[in-house]
Design a protein around this motif. Structure first.
Motif, PDB file in Angstrom:
ATOM      1  N   LEU A 151     -38.162 -30.504  14.055  1.00 35.78           N
ATOM      2  CA  LEU A 151     -37.809 -31.170  12.762  1.00 35.78           C
ATOM      3  C   LEU A 151     -37.570 -32.644  12.817  1.00 35.78           C
ATOM      4  CD1 LEU A 151     -36.323 -30.919  10.054  1.00 35.78           C
ATOM      5  CD2 LEU A 151     -34.144 -30.371  11.440  1.00 35.78           C
ATOM      6  N   LEU A 152     -38.396 -33.591  12.040  1.00 38.70           N
ATOM      7  CA  LEU A 152     -38.342 -34.693  12.052  1.00 38.70           C
ATOM      8  C   LEU A 152     -37.442 -35.265  10.879  1.00 38.70           C
ATOM      9  CD1 LEU A 152     -39.315 -37.356  13.183  1.00 38.70           C
ATOM     10  CD2 LEU A 152     -41.469 -37.211  11.607  1.00 38.70           C
ATOM     11  N   VAL A 153     -36.433 -36.197  11.204  1.00 41.03           N
ATOM     12  CA  VAL A 153     -35.526 -36.849  10.362  1.00 41.03           C
ATOM     13  C   VAL A 153     -35.866 -38.285  10.335  1.00 41.03           C
ATOM     14  CG1 VAL A 153     -33.333 -37.439   9.744  1.00 41.03           C
ATOM     15  CG2 VAL A 153     -33.381 -35.399  10.854  1.00 41.03           C
ATOM     16  N   LEU A 154     -36.525 -38.640   8.943  1.00 44.09           N
ATOM     17  CA  LEU A 154     -36.760 -39.975   8.410  1.00 44.09           C
ATOM     18  C   LEU A 154     -35.655 -40.682   7.628  1.00 44.09           C
ATOM     19  CD1 LEU A 154     -40.608 -39.303   7.457  1.00 44.09           C
ATOM     20  CD2 LEU A 154     -39.549 -40.410   9.691  1.00 44.09           C
ATOM     21  N   ASP A 155     -34.864 -41.557   8.314  1.00 41.19           N
ATOM     22  CA  ASP A 155     -33.688 -41.811   7.783  1.00 41.19           C
ATOM     23  C   ASP A 155     -34.005 -43.313   7.001  1.00 41.19           C
ATOM     24  OD1 ASP A 155     -31.211 -42.249   6.953  1.00 41.19           O
ATOM     25  OD2 ASP A 155     -30.422 -43.116   9.013  1.00 41.19           O
ATOM     26  N   THR A 156     -33.487 -43.320   5.654  1.00 42.04           N
ATOM     27  CA  THR A 156     -33.619 -44.467   4.930  1.00 42.04           C
ATOM     28  C   THR A 156     -35.173 -44.887   4.650  1.00 42.04           C
ATOM     29  OG1 THR A 156     -31.786 -45.478   6.046  1.00 42.04           O
ATOM     30  CG2 THR A 156     -32.707 -46.896   4.575  1.00 42.04           C
ATOM     31  N   CYS A 157     -35.623 -44.195   3.500  1.00 49.60           N
ATOM     32  CA  CYS A 157     -37.035 -44.184   3.207  1.00 49.60           C
ATOM     33  C   CYS A 157     -37.399 -44.952   1.728  1.00 49.60           C
ATOM     34  CB  CYS A 157     -37.491 -42.904   2.807  1.00 49.60           C
ATOM     35  SG  CYS A 157     -37.563 -41.665   4.205  1.00 49.60           S
ATOM     36  N   GLU A 158     -36.102 -45.483   1.151  1.00 53.49           N
ATOM     37  CA  GLU A 158     -36.272 -45.973  -0.218  1.00 53.49           C
ATOM     38  C   GLU A 158     -37.013 -47.233  -0.410  1.00 53.49           C
ATOM     39  OE1 GLU A 158     -32.071 -46.988   1.305  1.00 53.49           O
ATOM     40  OE2 GLU A 158     -33.201 -45.109   0.959  1.00 53.49           O
ATOM     41  N   LEU A 160     -39.530 -47.805   1.618  1.00 53.77           N
ATOM     42  CA  LEU A 160     -40.819 -47.515   1.997  1.00 53.77           C
ATOM     43  C   LEU A 160     -41.259 -46.335   1.293  1.00 53.77           C
ATOM     44  CD1 LEU A 160     -40.203 -47.965   5.744  1.00 53.77           C
ATOM     45  CD2 LEU A 160     -41.472 -49.750   4.385  1.00 53.77           C
ATOM     46  N   LEU A 161     -41.195 -46.224   0.142  1.00 54.80           N
ATOM     47  CA  LEU A 161     -41.542 -44.715  -0.671  1.00 54.80           C
ATOM     48  C   LEU A 161     -43.001 -44.523  -0.600  1.00 54.80           C
ATOM     49  CD1 LEU A 161     -39.301 -45.019  -3.739  1.00 54.80           C
ATOM     50  CD2 LEU A 161     -39.019 -43.516  -1.668  1.00 54.80           C
ATOM     51  N   ASP A 162     -44.127 -45.378  -0.901  1.00 55.89           N
ATOM     52  CA  ASP A 162     -45.436 -45.164  -0.794  1.00 55.89           C
ATOM     53  C   ASP A 162     -45.728 -44.960   0.713  1.00 55.89           C
ATOM     54  OD1 ASP A 162     -45.479 -45.670  -3.538  1.00 55.89           O
ATOM     55  OD2 ASP A 162     -46.021 -47.617  -3.467  1.00 55.89           O
ATOM     56  N   ALA A 163     -45.434 -45.766   1.510  1.00 58.52           N
ATOM     57  CA  ALA A 163     -45.715 -45.514   2.809  1.00 58.52           C
ATOM     58  C   ALA A 163     -45.369 -44.237   3.348  1.00 58.52           C
ATOM     59  CB  ALA A 163     -45.239 -46.792   3.799  1.00 58.52           C
ATOM     60  N   CYS A 164     -43.950 -43.843   3.282  1.00 57.71           N
ATOM     61  CA  CYS A 164     -43.368 -42.542   3.770  1.00 57.71           C
ATOM     62  C   CYS A 164     -44.177 -41.575   3.085  1.00 57.71           C
ATOM     63  CB  CYS A 164     -41.856 -42.544   3.277  1.00 57.71           C
ATOM     64  SG  CYS A 164     -40.808 -43.575   4.287  1.00 57.71           S
ATOM     65  N   ALA A 165     -44.466 -41.651   1.796  1.00 56.93           N
ATOM     66  CA  ALA A 165     -45.554 -40.339   1.018  1.00 56.93           C
ATOM     67  C   ALA A 165     -46.762 -40.229   1.800  1.00 56.93           C
ATOM     68  CB  ALA A 165     -45.435 -40.567  -0.485  1.00 56.93           C
ATOM     69  N   ALA A 166     -47.418 -41.511   2.022  1.00 55.13           N
ATOM     70  CA  ALA A 166     -48.771 -41.588   2.544  1.00 55.13           C
ATOM     71  C   ALA A 166     -48.767 -40.875   4.013  1.00 55.13           C
ATOM     72  CB  ALA A 166     -49.193 -42.848   2.637  1.00 55.13           C
ATOM     73  N   THR A 205     -46.209 -38.694   5.194  1.00 56.14           N
ATOM     74  CA  THR A 205     -45.530 -37.217   5.420  1.00 56.14           C
ATOM     75  C   THR A 205     -46.611 -36.172   4.762  1.00 56.14           C
ATOM     76  OG1 THR A 205     -44.437 -37.387   3.334  1.00 56.14           O
ATOM     77  CG2 THR A 205     -43.210 -37.804   5.126  1.00 56.14           C
ATOM     78  N   GLY A 206     -47.416 -36.595   3.693  1.00 56.69           N
ATOM     79  CA  GLY A 206     -48.394 -35.745   3.252  1.00 56.69           C
ATOM     80  C   GLY A 206     -49.258 -35.388   4.427  1.00 56.69           C
ATOM     81  N   PRO A 207     -50.187 -36.138   4.958  1.00 52.11           N
ATOM     82  CA  PRO A 207     -51.202 -35.666   6.091  1.00 52.11           C
ATOM     83  C   PRO A 207     -50.476 -34.757   7.226  1.00 52.11           C
ATOM     84  CG  PRO A 207     -51.636 -37.937   5.241  1.00 52.11           C
ATOM     85  CD  PRO A 207     -50.123 -37.620   4.556  1.00 52.11           C
ATOM     86  N   LEU A 208     -49.327 -35.644   7.657  1.00 50.39           N
ATOM     87  CA  LEU A 208     -48.558 -34.928   8.826  1.00 50.39           C
ATOM     88  C   LEU A 208     -48.291 -33.561   8.456  1.00 50.39           C
ATOM     89  CD1 LEU A 208     -46.318 -37.894  10.032  1.00 50.39           C
ATOM     90  CD2 LEU A 208     -48.441 -37.011  10.983  1.00 50.39           C
TER      91      LEU A 208
END
Length: 838
Positions: free
Chosen positions: A115-122, A124-130, A132-135
């Motif tokens: 379980l991976l917690v990514l804290d404070t993504c707002e 870096l939205l595009d980067a976080c989406a790019a 988490t999708g492949p992962l």
């Protein structure tokens, strides 16, 4: 992350160093989402506690994953392309120079159940989406729990919105999680701090002022080291300045409240920032139509407005409260921040926005006034009542810009339905000090301020205001203004009782309303006429005239509302109203009042049966008329009819949350219960009404001595039957009821009425000239002295035209047709007074 967690190395979950408060429902939802989804985003505004909630949920769920739970804090990362490397470093994944970090991270996580917690993504939205999708696609054992002020918009994402902590309700006995958090944190930083009965209200008020936002509450608790609670609350006007630096161990974005909000502001587009500033003029929830009316202009046209509103909602700046009705809210702290930004845009920008705000709500009030006496009343009133905070803000803005009379002149219908005479007179008195020049707005404000003042029992104040309304209307020479001024003058005087002038005054006002074509005014005048008959000791006439009121509510054309926002030509609605004559005095000198008397078909014994408006949702006039009929039936010895009318009245008034109306109907039901020998029910009802009357003003029973005498008699009867101690205990039970509870207790009584009634209101003799205003009395005395209209004008330093108008009003009020009758009346009254003195 705010306060309370210490970061360990290697991405392990931080340990709590302060207690976790509340959030049981959110934790349960988070755990359920993690069981069925591999990407969950905890969503909410800055400082709301997203990180603490996510870390607690991750700690609870970690045992479900073979490799536990890890956390990566992203607030310090400013370069989006470095996100894969940052996550790899946090997890201890070695990245070789010849291999892209994403490949190395994917290879590592593909072998993990984590379980991976990514804290404070707002930010870096595009980067976080790019990332988490492949992962997620390549790592079947991976689940991601993100925190953000905006959703990642990745397929399969489930969102968990987080709101501020529940607030303690005013007067409630429970603390609520926000108050619990404040007390826990304050006790930690200020040893000896405890919650007591003495400081509970102040602590709860501080939590409400901070909107239940955990970060703000944590920062406020730190300030309690240096400031006592009462001083902290008193200085909470500039929240951002007061709640300055917090702990140095907190993330930079959470060390001050301003830093947390600045972070959100930086993430917004220019259009979103502009809309944020403009929406700050709303003091409470708002609809899409209101926001559009207030916020759009050439700089922010409608298409850009909608895009910006969607953006602010997605970024957790604006909250959407109602999916179906499109209701929104700007949290209090974000509103304060937006107001600062609006001020930065210069005086003209702020004034223009506030001007549009006032104009929008004035238009809503004008529409409600037009529909006041129609079946649209209840729905329109409830829509306005839901925006009470915004109405209060509109009043403040209008006062600041010198336009308060424009609002108070049209807000009477709202205050009347709500039963808020104290609030109404406060604002109206302020408006009347604003501008002195004659206008329709000033006349309406004077007239209604007089009537609301009278509802609080201040007869002298009501009469003075009514006299000024009449004088101002005379200067305008406007029929509609004169009609409302005359109605106020009649209301200020008929409460004193006396058949010699009470009903005649109201008939004269009703005639003017008919001439002005003001349907709403006619209905209110008809209601006043039945009440005037009642106070004059004429219950049968009350029931007779009540039929007219109810027939007027159901007449053709009522559903379209009134056009009383503008002058209406005299006689415009004559063809619509077959019950009316031409409104002119007839040969006998009696004023034309057929619209307020018994010309509407066959007379009935019950003033509240068989009228066509009975099933409509008009509540105010119908409910008031039923209360008046209830007392008339009680006086006539018809308790069953009285009970039926009063129970329906209290329900109608309860629909509006009309405090004055509920108090009046419940009071009469208490009399009925006492008359029937049901002393316990009477005591509870007397207790409930006492609490309601205190909300209305300083004088119960609208200050009427006759009604107060009956109240005292019935209350004494119930107290004698129970004994003082038992009566007081039961009255205290009634006083503790909420308005809704009082309505239900008063109305839901299936026992048939069995009392005898027949306690009459004593008609107090009063000189007929008491119907006249102070100026009209002066004119009448000069008429009696034999002066011509021109000589009177010279004596009083007014125009002859004004004297002509005064004499016309005097004749109408007294039911006379000649000046000689005025002279004879004053001589007769003078002789009577002289005889009495001898």
């Amino acid at each position: 992350m705010a306060f309370g967690s210490a970061r360990p190395p290697g991405g392990r979950l931080p340990a709590d160093v302060t207690g976790f408060v509340g959030r049981e429902a959110e934790l349960s939802t988070a755990n359920a989402l993690l069981e069925r989804s591999r990407l969950v985003t905890v969503l909410g505004p800055g400082g709301v506690g997203k990180t603490r909630l996510a870390l607690r949920a991750a700690a609870q769920a970690a045992g479900n994953y073979a490799h536990g739970a890890r956390c990566v804090e992203l607030s310090d990362l400013r370069v989006p392309r470095l996100l894969p490397q940052t996550v790899a470093d946090a997890l201890g994944v070695a990245v070789q120079a010849c291999r892209p970090p994403l490949d190395a991270l994917t290879a590592y996580l593909s072998e993990c159940e984590l379980l991976l917690v990514l804290d404070t993504c707002e930010h870096l939205l595009d980067a976080c989406a790019a990332l988490t999708g492949p992962l997620l696609a390549r790592s079947p054992g991976l689940t991601v729990l993100a925190t953000s002020r905006q959703a990642l918009d990745v397929p399969g994402e489930h969102v968990l919105p987080v709101s501020p902590l529940p607030l303690p309700a005013p007067g409630a006995t429970g603390d609520g999680d926000a108050l619990t958090l404040l007390v826990q944190r304050a006790a930690a930083v200020a040893p000896g701090f405890t919650l007591t009965d003495a400081n509970r209200a102040q602590a709860a008020a501080l939590c409400r002022r901070l909107d239940g936002l955990p970060l703000a509450i944590e920062l406020a608790a730190v300030r309690l080291r240096a400031l006592p609670l009462d001083r902290l609350l008193a200085q909470a006007g500039d929240t951002f300045a007061l709640l300055g630096p917090g702990r140095s161990t907190s993330p930079a974005r959470h060390r001050t409240l301003r830093a947390a909000v600045d972070w959100s502001h930086e993430l917004c587009t220019p259009a979103e920032r502009l809309l944020w500033a403009r929406l700050s003029v709303f003091a409470g929830p708002f609809g899409l139509t209101a926001a559009d009316a207030v916020a759009t202009d050439a700089e922010l046209p409608a298409p850009a407005f909608l895009t910006a509103l969607v953006g602010l909602t997605e970024k957790s700046v604006v909250q959407r409260l109602d999916e179906r009705r499109g209701c929104y809210r700007l949290p209090a702290l974000l509103r304060e921040y937006g107001a600062e930004r609006l001020r930065e845009r210069g005086r003209e920008g702020g004034e223009a926005c506030r001007g549009r705000f006032v104009a929008h709500y004035r238009a809503q009030l004008v529409a409600f006034r037009a529909d006041f006496a129609t079946s649209a009343q209840l729905a329109r009133y409830r829509a306005l009542a839901a925006e009470r905070q915004n109405l209060d803000a509109a009043l403040e803005y209008a006062a600041a810009d010198g336009g308060l009379q424009g609002l108070t002149a049209v807000m009477w219908a709202y205050w009347l339905c709500a039963g808020l005479p104290v609030e109404a007179t406060t604002w109206m008195a302020r408006a009347l000090r604003e501008r002195q020049e004659p206008s329709q707005d000033r006349v309406m404000t004077l007239a209604w301020c007089s009537m609301f003042t009278g509802n609080q029992g201040d007869r002298a104040g009501a009469s003075s205001l009514a006299d000024e309304a009449v004088a101002t209307a005379d200067r305008l020479r406007d029929t509609r203004a004169s009609a409302w001024a005359a109605l106020a003058a009649s209301a200020a005087r008929f409460h004193d009782g006396g058949p010699s002038h009470g009903p005649a005054l109201v008939r004269a006002a009703g005639t003017l309303m008919h001439r002005a074509g003001d349907r709403t005014g006619r209905r209110i005048a008809a209601l006043h006429l039945s009440f005037a008959h009642l106070l004059a000791g004429q219950p049968a006439a009350t029931l007779d005239t009540a039929r007219t009121t109810l027939e007027l509510l159901g007449e053709n054309g009522a559903e379209q509302g009134d056009q009383d926002g503008q002058d209406v030509q005299d006689g415009q609605d004559d063809q619509d109203d077959q019950d009316g004559q031409d409104g002119q005095d007839d040969q006998s000198g009696q004023t034309g009042n057929s619209d307020l008397s018994d010309q509407n078909g066959q007379r009935g014994q019950s003033g509240h049966s068989g009228h066509s408006g009975q099933d409509s949702t008009e509540c105010y006039i119908y409910g008031s008329q039923l209360s008046t009929c209830g007392l008339a039936h009680l006086m006539l010895g018809a308790p069953a009819e009285a009970a039926d009318a009063l129970r329906r009245a209290v329900l109608l008034k309860g629909c509006l949350e009309d405090v004055l109306g509920v108090a009046s109907a419940t009071e009469l039901l208490a009399w009925l219960a006492a008359d029937e020998g049901r002393a316990r029910r009477a005591a509870r009802l007397f207790g409930a009404t006492a609490a309601l009357w205190r909300r209305v003003g300083p004088h119960p029973m609208v200050g009427n001595a006759q009604l107060q005498a009956l109240h005292d008699e019935y209350e004494r009867q119930a107290r004698t039957a129970l004994g003082a101690r038992r009566f007081a205990a039961l009255a205290a039970e009634g006083a503790s009821l909420t308005l809704d509870q009082a309505v239900r207790y008063a109305a839901e009584d299936g026992r048939p009425a069995s009392g005898t009634g027949r306690r009459a209101l004593t008609a107090r003799a009063a000189p007929a000239s008491a119907a006249l205003t102070r100026r009209e009395r002066e004119v009448a005395e000069l008429v009696a002295a034999g002066l011509s209209n021109r000589r009177i004008a010279e004596r009083l330093v007014i125009s002859k035209r004004t004297v002509d108008a005064h004499i016309e009003h005097i004749l109408g009020k007294l039911g006379y047709s000649s000046r000689t009758q005025i002279s004879a009346l004053l001589r007769e009254e003078g002789a009577s007074e002289a005889g009495g003195e001898g």
